[in-house]
Scaffold this motif. Structure first.
Motif, PDB file in Angstrom:
ATOM      1  N   CYS A  61       0.831  -1.212   0.000  1.00 55.76           N
ATOM      2  CA  CYS A  61       0.000   0.000   0.000  1.00 55.76           C
ATOM      3  C   CYS A  61       0.862   1.258   0.000  1.00 55.76           C
ATOM      4  O   CYS A  61       0.518   2.262  -0.645  1.00 55.76           O
ATOM      5  N   SER A 115       0.600   3.824  -3.065  1.00 54.60           N
ATOM      6  CA  SER A 115       0.233   5.227  -2.866  1.00 54.60           C
ATOM      7  C   SER A 115       1.345   6.156  -3.358  1.00 54.60           C
ATOM      8  O   SER A 115       1.070   7.219  -3.928  1.00 54.60           O
ATOM      9  N   VAL A 144      -5.416   3.900   1.656  1.00 53.91           N
ATOM     10  CA  VAL A 144      -5.307   2.705   0.815  1.00 53.91           C
ATOM     11  C   VAL A 144      -5.189   1.465   1.698  1.00 53.91           C
ATOM     12  O   VAL A 144      -5.816   0.429   1.426  1.00 53.91           O
ATOM     13  N   ASN A 193      -5.000   9.013  -2.425  1.00 53.26           N
ATOM     14  CA  ASN A 193      -3.707   8.426  -2.800  1.00 53.26           C
ATOM     15  C   ASN A 193      -2.766   8.383  -1.600  1.00 53.26           C
ATOM     16  O   ASN A 193      -1.547   8.341  -1.760  1.00 53.26           O
ATOM     17  N   THR A 194      -3.336   8.395  -0.387  1.00 53.50           N
ATOM     18  CA  THR A 194      -2.506   8.294   0.807  1.00 53.50           C
ATOM     19  C   THR A 194      -2.407   6.836   1.248  1.00 53.50           C
ATOM     20  O   THR A 194      -3.377   6.072   1.133  1.00 53.50           O
ATOM     21  N   GLY A 195      -1.242   6.460   1.749  1.00 51.07           N
ATOM     22  CA  GLY A 195      -1.051   5.087   2.193  1.00 51.07           C
ATOM     23  C   GLY A 195      -2.013   4.696   3.294  1.00 51.07           C
ATOM     24  O   GLY A 195      -2.461   3.543   3.370  1.00 51.07           O
TER      25      GLY A 195
END
Length: 396
Positions: free
Chosen positions: A271, A275, A316, A311-313
Motif C-alpha cells: 500500500c 500510494s 489505501v 492516494n494516501t497510504g
C-alpha cells in the motif's frame, strides 16, 4: 481536446507491440532466457521465444520453468529499463500520428489513416513504424496493419516473431479462416465448446453460419458479435485519450505467509508503494482492490468503492484491510499479496475538501524524504517491527 479521425476517410489501423524477449545482450540471443525473480520463489516476468517453445510461460514459477527447458538462462528483471523502453516507443508512435491508444505498457493501436498523404500503401506505414523503432529505441517488436482494431491485433500476433504483416481490405475472411476459433475475442472454454458442437473450428467459420443460429446457441450478444468479427467487422475507434486505468503492486513472498499479521504487514508494504506511485503519477483512485494467491495457487480478488478518491497510504491500507477481512486466510498459507487502485482521476482536478488533509500533507513530506534519502528512509513502524520479528524467528 478530444481528437478523432476524419469521417470522410477509410481508416487504417496498426497494432504495435514490443518483442517479448528477456535477452538484451548478443550473447543471449537465440538461447532460452527468462527475466524474473532469481530466488527460490521467483516467477517468470518475460520469456524469450526459445523458452516459450519449450513450454515456459509468463507467471510460471522459475523452478518449474527449468524442468521443461534445459539450459534455461534466468536474468533479473530490470524494472527501470522495462519502464523506459515503452516510454521511448510510445514517443515514437505519437510522433507519427496523434491517434495512439495505449492498451498496455507494451501495446498500442494507431489510426494511421492520416498518413496516406505520405504512404499510399498502408503496409509502408508499418515499415516506417518498425524502422523508426529499430533506429530510435532498442526493443524490436511486431506491427500488424489492417482496417480495424480487431484485425490489426490478430495480424500483429501473426507477424511474430519480430515481423510485420498486413491484411489488405477484402482478404479478411480468408485470413480468419486460417486461424482457430479461439482467436475470436470473447471465446473462452464454454464458448469454444459451443462452437465445436456447431462444427465451427476456425475464426472465419461463423461468417458462413446464419446469425440466427449463432444467437440461438450462444446468446444474442455473443452470437451477433462473433458473426461480425468473423466478417472482419469492428466499429471501435482508436481512443487517443486513453489513459492509465489502474495502478497495482504485488509480489510473491520468499516463503509462504502462514500468520495473518505477516500478510497484513506485506499488504501495508504494498500500500505504501502503491500510494507513492499514485502520487508520483499525479493520480487519485476510488476503487481499491486486493489480490491474494494462496499456497495452493487459488487466487482471490476483492474490491470496493470509496466515497472519495485518495492516494494516501493510510486510506489505501484501511481499504485493503477491510477487503482482506473478507478473505479466509486460515485455510491456507499465502503465497502472494497485492493491492491495486482503479477509477483514477487527476489529483490536481477540483474535488471536495477532505477532512484528512493532514495525512495528505504528511504523505507529501514523506515523498520529499524518499526522494532525498531513499525509499527506506521513512517506513511505517509496523513494517519494521514485523521484519525484525521475522528475523528473530528465522523465517528469512
Amino acid at each position: 481536446m478530444s481528437l478523432s479521425p476524419s469521417p470522410s476517410c477509410t481508416s487504417t489501423w496498426a497494432h504495435s507491440s514490443l518483442k517479448s524477449n528477456a535477452a538484451t545482450t548478443p550473447p543471449l540471443y537465440d538461447r532460452p532466457v527468462v527475466a524474473g525473480g532469481t530466488g527460490n520463489r521467483g516467477v517468470v516476468a518475460s520469456a524469450s521465444y526459445e523458452a516459450r517453445a519449450n513450454g515456459v510461460t509468463s507467471a510460471m514459477p522459475v523452478r518449474h520453468a527449468r524442468h521443461p527447458c534445459r539450459g534455461l538462462v534466468v536474468v533479473p528483471a530490470h524494472h527501470a529499463k522495462c519502464r523506459q523502453a515503452p516510454e521511448e516507443v510510445f514517443s515514437i508512435l505519437r510522433s507519427l500520428t496523434p491517434f495512439v491508444e495505449g492498451i498496455s505498457m507494451d501495446e498500442a493501436f494507431l489510426d494511421v489513416s492520416g498518413l496516406r498523404l505520405h504512404h499510399e500503401d498502408p503496409g509502408q506505414m508499418g515499415v516506417e513504424i518498425r524502422s523508426r523503432r529499430r533506429v530510435e529505441a532498442e526493443p524490436s517488436g511486431f506491427v500488424g496493419v489492417a482496417r480495424n482494431k480487431f484485425l490489426a491485433k490478430l495480424v500483429s500476433k501473426a507477424s511474430k516473431p519480430d515481423g510485420l504483416r498486413e491484411v489488405a481490405a477484402g482478404t479478411e475472411v480468408e485470413f480468419l479462416q486460417a486461424l482457430p476459433a479461439t482467436r475470436l475475442w470473447g471465446v473462452g472454454a464454454a464458448t469454444s465448446a459451443a462452437l465445436e458442437r456447431l462444427g465451427i473450428a476456425t475464426a472465419g467459420a461463423p461468417a458462413s453460419t446464419p446469425v440466427a443460429t449463432l444467437r440461438r446457441h450462444l446468446g444474442a450478444t455473443m452470437g451477433t458479435m462473433l458473426h461480425d468479427l468473423a466478417w472482419g467487422k469492428d466499429e471501435r475507434a482508436v481512443d487517443p485519450d486513453g489513459a492509465v486505468k489502474s495502478i497495482s503492486v504485488e509480489q510473491t513472498s520468499e516463503q509462504d505467509l502462514a500468520d495473518r499479521s505477516l500478510v497484513e504487514a506485506e499488504l501495508l508494504r504494498h500500500c505504501e508503494r502503491l500510494s507513492g506511485r499514485m502520487r508520483r503519477a499525479g493520480k487519485l483512485g476510488k476503487v481499491p482492490a486486493v489480490k491474494v494467491r494462496l499456497a495452493d495457487f487459488e487466487t482471490v480478488h476483492r474490491r470496493l468503492t470509496l466515497a472519495d478518491p485518495t492516494n494516501t497510504g493510510r486510506d489505501v491500507f484501511r481499504a485493503g484491510m477491510a477487503l482482506l477481512a473478507d478473505i479466509d486466510l486460515d485455510r491456507c498459507a499465502v503465497r502472494l499479496v497485492g493491492e491495486g487502485m482503479s477509477d483514477l482521476c487527476d489529483s490536481a482536478a477540483p474535488r471536495q475538501p477532505t477532512t484528512h488533509h493532514e495525512w495528505e500533507d504528511m504523505a507529501i513530506a514523506v515523498d520529499r524524504v524518499h526522494r532525498r534519502f531513499g525509499d527506506q528512509a521513512v517506513v511505517p513502524a509496523r513494517i519494521v517491527a514485523t521484519s525484525e520479528s521475522i528475523t528473530e524467528r528465522g523465517v528469512s
